[in-house]
Every structure is written in structure tokens, then in C-alpha cells.
Design a protein around this motif. Sequence first.
Motif, PDB file in Angstrom:
ATOM      1  N   ARG A 176      -8.558  10.570 -10.710  1.00 38.38           N
ATOM      2  CA  ARG A 176      -7.580   9.892  -9.857  1.00 38.38           C
ATOM      3  C   ARG A 176      -7.719  10.288  -8.392  1.00 38.38           C
ATOM      4  O   ARG A 176      -7.030   9.747  -7.539  1.00 38.38           O
ATOM      5  CB  ARG A 176      -6.153  10.213 -10.339  1.00 38.38           C
ATOM      6  N   HIS A 177      -8.605  11.232  -8.114  1.00 38.47           N
ATOM      7  CA  HIS A 177      -8.775  11.724  -6.747  1.00 38.47           C
ATOM      8  C   HIS A 177     -10.264  11.748  -6.417  1.00 38.47           C
ATOM      9  O   HIS A 177     -10.954  12.738  -6.674  1.00 38.47           O
ATOM     10  CB  HIS A 177      -8.159  13.117  -6.600  1.00 38.47           C
ATOM     11  N   ASP A 178     -10.736  10.674  -5.827  1.00 42.48           N
ATOM     12  CA  ASP A 178     -12.168  10.524  -5.568  1.00 42.48           C
ATOM     13  C   ASP A 178     -12.727  11.589  -4.628  1.00 42.48           C
ATOM     14  O   ASP A 178     -13.928  11.861  -4.640  1.00 42.48           O
ATOM     15  CB  ASP A 178     -12.453   9.141  -4.969  1.00 42.48           C
ATOM     16  N   LYS A 179     -11.879  12.177  -3.809  1.00 40.93           N
ATOM     17  CA  LYS A 179     -12.366  13.148  -2.831  1.00 40.93           C
ATOM     18  C   LYS A 179     -12.629  14.528  -3.450  1.00 40.93           C
ATOM     19  O   LYS A 179     -13.214  15.393  -2.805  1.00 40.93           O
ATOM     20  CB  LYS A 179     -11.356  13.295  -1.688  1.00 40.93           C
ATOM     21  N   ILE A 180     -12.194  14.721  -4.683  1.00 32.28           N
ATOM     22  CA  ILE A 180     -12.384  16.017  -5.331  1.00 32.28           C
ATOM     23  C   ILE A 180     -13.825  16.131  -5.830  1.00 32.28           C
ATOM     24  O   ILE A 180     -14.262  15.370  -6.685  1.00 32.28           O
ATOM     25  CB  ILE A 180     -11.408  16.207  -6.507  1.00 32.28           C
ATOM     26  N   THR A 181     -14.557  17.083  -5.298  1.00 36.63           N
ATOM     27  CA  THR A 181     -15.951  17.305  -5.705  1.00 36.63           C
ATOM     28  C   THR A 181     -15.988  18.279  -6.891  1.00 36.63           C
ATOM     29  O   THR A 181     -15.006  18.986  -7.166  1.00 36.63           O
ATOM     30  CB  THR A 181     -16.752  17.914  -4.548  1.00 36.63           C
ATOM     31  N   PRO A 182     -17.120  18.343  -7.608  1.00 33.13           N
ATOM     32  CA  PRO A 182     -17.248  19.334  -8.683  1.00 33.13           C
ATOM     33  C   PRO A 182     -17.016  20.752  -8.181  1.00 33.13           C
ATOM     34  O   PRO A 182     -16.427  21.578  -8.894  1.00 33.13           O
ATOM     35  CB  PRO A 182     -18.682  19.133  -9.173  1.00 33.13           C
ATOM     36  N   GLU A 183     -17.457  21.031  -6.965  1.00 27.07           N
ATOM     37  CA  GLU A 183     -17.268  22.370  -6.398  1.00 27.07           C
ATOM     38  C   GLU A 183     -15.793  22.662  -6.161  1.00 27.07           C
ATOM     39  O   GLU A 183     -15.319  23.783  -6.430  1.00 27.07           O
ATOM     40  CB  GLU A 183     -18.051  22.499  -5.088  1.00 27.07           C
ATOM     41  N   MET A 184     -15.051  21.674  -5.682  1.00 30.78           N
ATOM     42  CA  MET A 184     -13.615  21.861  -5.456  1.00 30.78           C
ATOM     43  C   MET A 184     -12.886  22.067  -6.783  1.00 30.78           C
ATOM     44  O   MET A 184     -12.031  22.954  -6.900  1.00 30.78           O
ATOM     45  CB  MET A 184     -13.039  20.658  -4.713  1.00 30.78           C
ATOM     46  N   ALA A 185     -13.222  21.250  -7.784  1.00 30.05           N
ATOM     47  CA  ALA A 185     -12.578  21.376  -9.092  1.00 30.05           C
ATOM     48  C   ALA A 185     -12.883  22.741  -9.702  1.00 30.05           C
ATOM     49  O   ALA A 185     -11.997  23.379 -10.298  1.00 30.05           O
ATOM     50  CB  ALA A 185     -13.060  20.264 -10.023  1.00 30.05           C
ATOM     51  N   THR A 186     -14.123  23.198  -9.546  1.00 31.21           N
ATOM     52  CA  THR A 186     -14.497  24.519 -10.049  1.00 31.21           C
ATOM     53  C   THR A 186     -13.683  25.605  -9.368  1.00 31.21           C
ATOM     54  O   THR A 186     -13.205  26.551 -10.013  1.00 31.21           O
ATOM     55  CB  THR A 186     -15.998  24.773  -9.820  1.00 31.21           C
ATOM     56  N   GLY A 187     -13.501  25.480  -8.060  1.00 28.87           N
ATOM     57  CA  GLY A 187     -12.702  26.456  -7.322  1.00 28.87           C
ATOM     58  C   GLY A 187     -11.265  26.497  -7.802  1.00 28.87           C
ATOM     59  O   GLY A 187     -10.689  27.581  -7.986  1.00 28.87           O
TER      60      GLY A 187
END
Length: 203
Positions: A176-187
Motif C-alpha cells: 500500500r506504500h509504493d515508496k517503501i523500499t526493501p531496505e526501508m522495510a528491513t530497517g
Amino acid sequence: MTAEQAPRRKRMPRAERERQMVEVAEAVFAERGYVAASMDDIAERVGVSKPMLYEYFNSKEGLLLACIGQARAELRVATEEAVAKAADAEDALRRGLLAFFTFIRDRRQSWSLLRHEMALIGTPAAEGIEATRRQQTDLIATLMAGYFDADSPLQVEASAEFVVGACERLAIWCERHDKITPEMATGYAMDLLWGGLHDRAIT
């Protein structure tokens, strides 16, 4: 050129044809949902007859199971390769999480199949999806046993289940949040998960 002189079209090996069918079916299932997807449409997109699809997979559900199995195998390889060179427990967890969130970003079709389990409850496909969860839980539990104090196998198993469940929900939120990158989600995941795990890490 006569019919006898015309070159024969090389027949595609069975394994390659099967892989092609699975890839196309995965796209159709992800676009339309399992119920609305038709074997006619899948066969047309692949460029084969519908009877050939049934020859390979027996049924539409059999084709779906093949798609889920392929996605599960790819996710396992991605996760195992990611943690293979980890320096310590924190690095291993971070690498594993990043592999998962990268997988769902790069393989949105696969992820779509894996997460729509509610429409498949009571079917063999639901068992296939649960097998994917179990695969990831077992991988994480094995990882924890190597890096963490594993005096309580039940606690290790419970922790692994928690990680898998939390990451599933976070992955759905990421959609639902296209701006969230895999790196951000991992953080985000590390901020919550590592706080409860680092005291148990073997140093």
C-alpha cells in the motif's frame, strides 16, 4: 521451398515448456485471481492447447500448486543464499529479511499467489501456502539455533513463527506504500525484532 524442404520447428523440452506454462499461469492468476482465471486464457497466452495444460498439470488447481511450489523454491534459494555469508546473528537476520522483502518487490506475481490464502482455505493450495510458511519458519529456526541461545526449542520455534507472521503483515503493508523500499522495510523490521533477540545472541 517445398513442405519436405521446410525446416522443422524444434520441439521445446518438457521441462522448459512446463516452466513457461507456470510463468504464464502465475501472471494470469495474479492479474485475475484464481477463480476468475481460465485455462483457456492461460493456454492461449502460452501458445498451446488446453488439453496440453491438463496433460502437464491435471487441473487448474494442479497448475496453481505448481506456481506456488515454484515461488516457494525461489524464496528458499533467495533466503539461503542471503544468509550464507552472514558475519553474525544480527547480520544474518538483516540479510534474511532483506532477501524476503526484495523477493516480494521483484516477484510481485509470486507474492500475490502466496498471500491470497483466505480464498483458498480448505484446498490443497492452502496446504501449499502453509508449506511455504513452514519452510520459512524452519529456515529461521535453524538460523536461530546456530546464532542464538537455543536452550528452549519451543522458544526458538515460537520466535521463528513470530518473525514470519510479522514479516507477512509488513509485506502486505508495503504493497500500500509504493515508496517503501526493501531496505526501508528491513530497517523497520530490524528495529522491532532485533531488540527482542540481541540479548540471546551467542557472542
